[in-house]
Design an enzyme around this catalytic site. Structure first.
Site, PDB file in Angstrom:
ATOM      1  N   ALA B  21      56.333  10.892 -21.621  1.00 15.74           N
ATOM      2  CA  ALA B  21      56.469  12.379 -21.091  1.00 15.74           C
ATOM      3  C   ALA B  21      57.133  13.326 -21.789  1.00 15.74           C
ATOM      4  O   ALA B  21      57.898  12.962 -22.931  1.00 15.74           O
ATOM      5  CB  ALA B  21      57.017  11.998 -19.590  1.00 15.74           C
ATOM      6  N   CYS B  22      57.333  14.366 -21.349  1.00 13.47           N
ATOM      7  CA  CYS B  22      57.903  15.546 -22.182  1.00 13.47           C
ATOM      8  C   CYS B  22      59.292  15.232 -22.481  1.00 13.47           C
ATOM      9  O   CYS B  22      60.130  14.693 -21.857  1.00 13.47           O
ATOM     10  CB  CYS B  22      58.170  16.872 -21.294  1.00 13.47           C
ATOM     11  SG  CYS B  22      58.968  18.103 -22.055  1.00 13.47           S
TER      12      CYS B  22
END
Lengths: 188, 83
Positions: B21-22
């Site tokens: 994820a980010c």
């Protein structure tokens, strides 16, 4: 007539010089650099600081982190036990979290249940762990500056801090100097 | 570029960042960009909504050319050309 024109040109030339200097100052003063003063020692706030830092470094922005006060707990290595602390330092050392894994949440901490749940969720949703972010930060060349004054105040020793490739010790003026030439300055 | 054009584009490097994820996908893209030459095309697979917006910003800052995004089943294919 010609004389008036000459003085006018000279005046404009002087003005141009002044403006040129001002523009070059503006261009030089701000680098593509991010400075963050991290004062909080909460898991969520340190996470936010590290996510922003890693994203900035991935965008080739120079990153300088200034760790002060409560945030220093995140830089403690739980495996290291420094010798020669006085009574108060020992007390502080015992009461404050020893490393990133012991950090509390600023909200919904619920005596440690909150951080456990957040970490579980992060893992489930493939978010890098805080420890992994510190490792990436080191590899990306993110600089960590430790506030020497608050480190001494809290009785921490250099020997108990994590092994980080780009760890420096300095005072508030270093942050001010770094921040003044950064295009982004944050306080967390 | 239209979706049809993007599907037929010849990709030099493909990064599968669906497992992160980010800011993971951006970080992987940054690491991979050094391995391709100027003018070559890279594709980034990401399941993270934010990355779809972040990669064009990154391209814009670094001078790379953002080509477009194709939505697949549950993830995105983001295309870019190195400066």
């Amino acid at each position: 007539m010609e004389e008036i024109q000459n003085t006018e040109i000279q005046r404009l030339q002087r003005e141009l010089e002044v403006l040129k200097k001002k523009v070059s100052n503006l261009e030089d003063s701000r680098k593509d650099q991010l400075s963050i003063a991290i004062v909080s020692g909460d898991l969520d706030k340190i996470l936010a600081a590290m996510v922003i830092s890693v994203a900035a470094a991935a965008m080739d922005t120079q990153v300088k982190l200034f760790f002060s006060f409560w945030s220093l707990s995140a830089l403690r290595d739980p495996k290291k036990c420094p010798k020669g602390k006085d009574f108060i330092s020992k007390m502080f050392g015992m009461m404050l979290p020893k490393g990133t894994k012991k950090l509390a949440l600023s909200n919904m901490n619920m005596v440690g249940m909150g951080p456990m749940m957040i970490r579980m969720l992060m893992k489930k949703q493939n978010v890098m762990s805080l420890e992994q972010m510190f490792k990436e930060a080191g590899e990306l060349g993110i600089e960590i500056v430790v506030c020497e004054m608050s480190m001494n105040l809290m009785g921490f020793k250099k020997e108990e801090l994590i092994d980080y490739p780009n760890l420096k010790f300095a005072g508030a003026a270093t942050f001010v100097a770094d921040a003044s030439e950064s295009s982004i300055q944050l306080f967390i | 570029m239209s979706n049809e054009e993007l599907k037929n584009v010849s990709v030099t490097k493909s990064i599968d960042a669906r497992g992160t994820a980010c800011p993971g996908p951006l970080l992987e893209a940054k690491k991979a960009i050094g391995t391709i030459k100027a003018g070559e095309i890279m594709e980034i697979l990401s399941a993270d909504e934010g990355t779809k917006v972040d990669i064009p910003k990154w391209c814009n800052k670094q001078g790379h050319e953002y080509l477009g995004t194709v939505e697949e089943n549950g993830y995105f294919k983001i295309y870019m050309k190195k400066k």
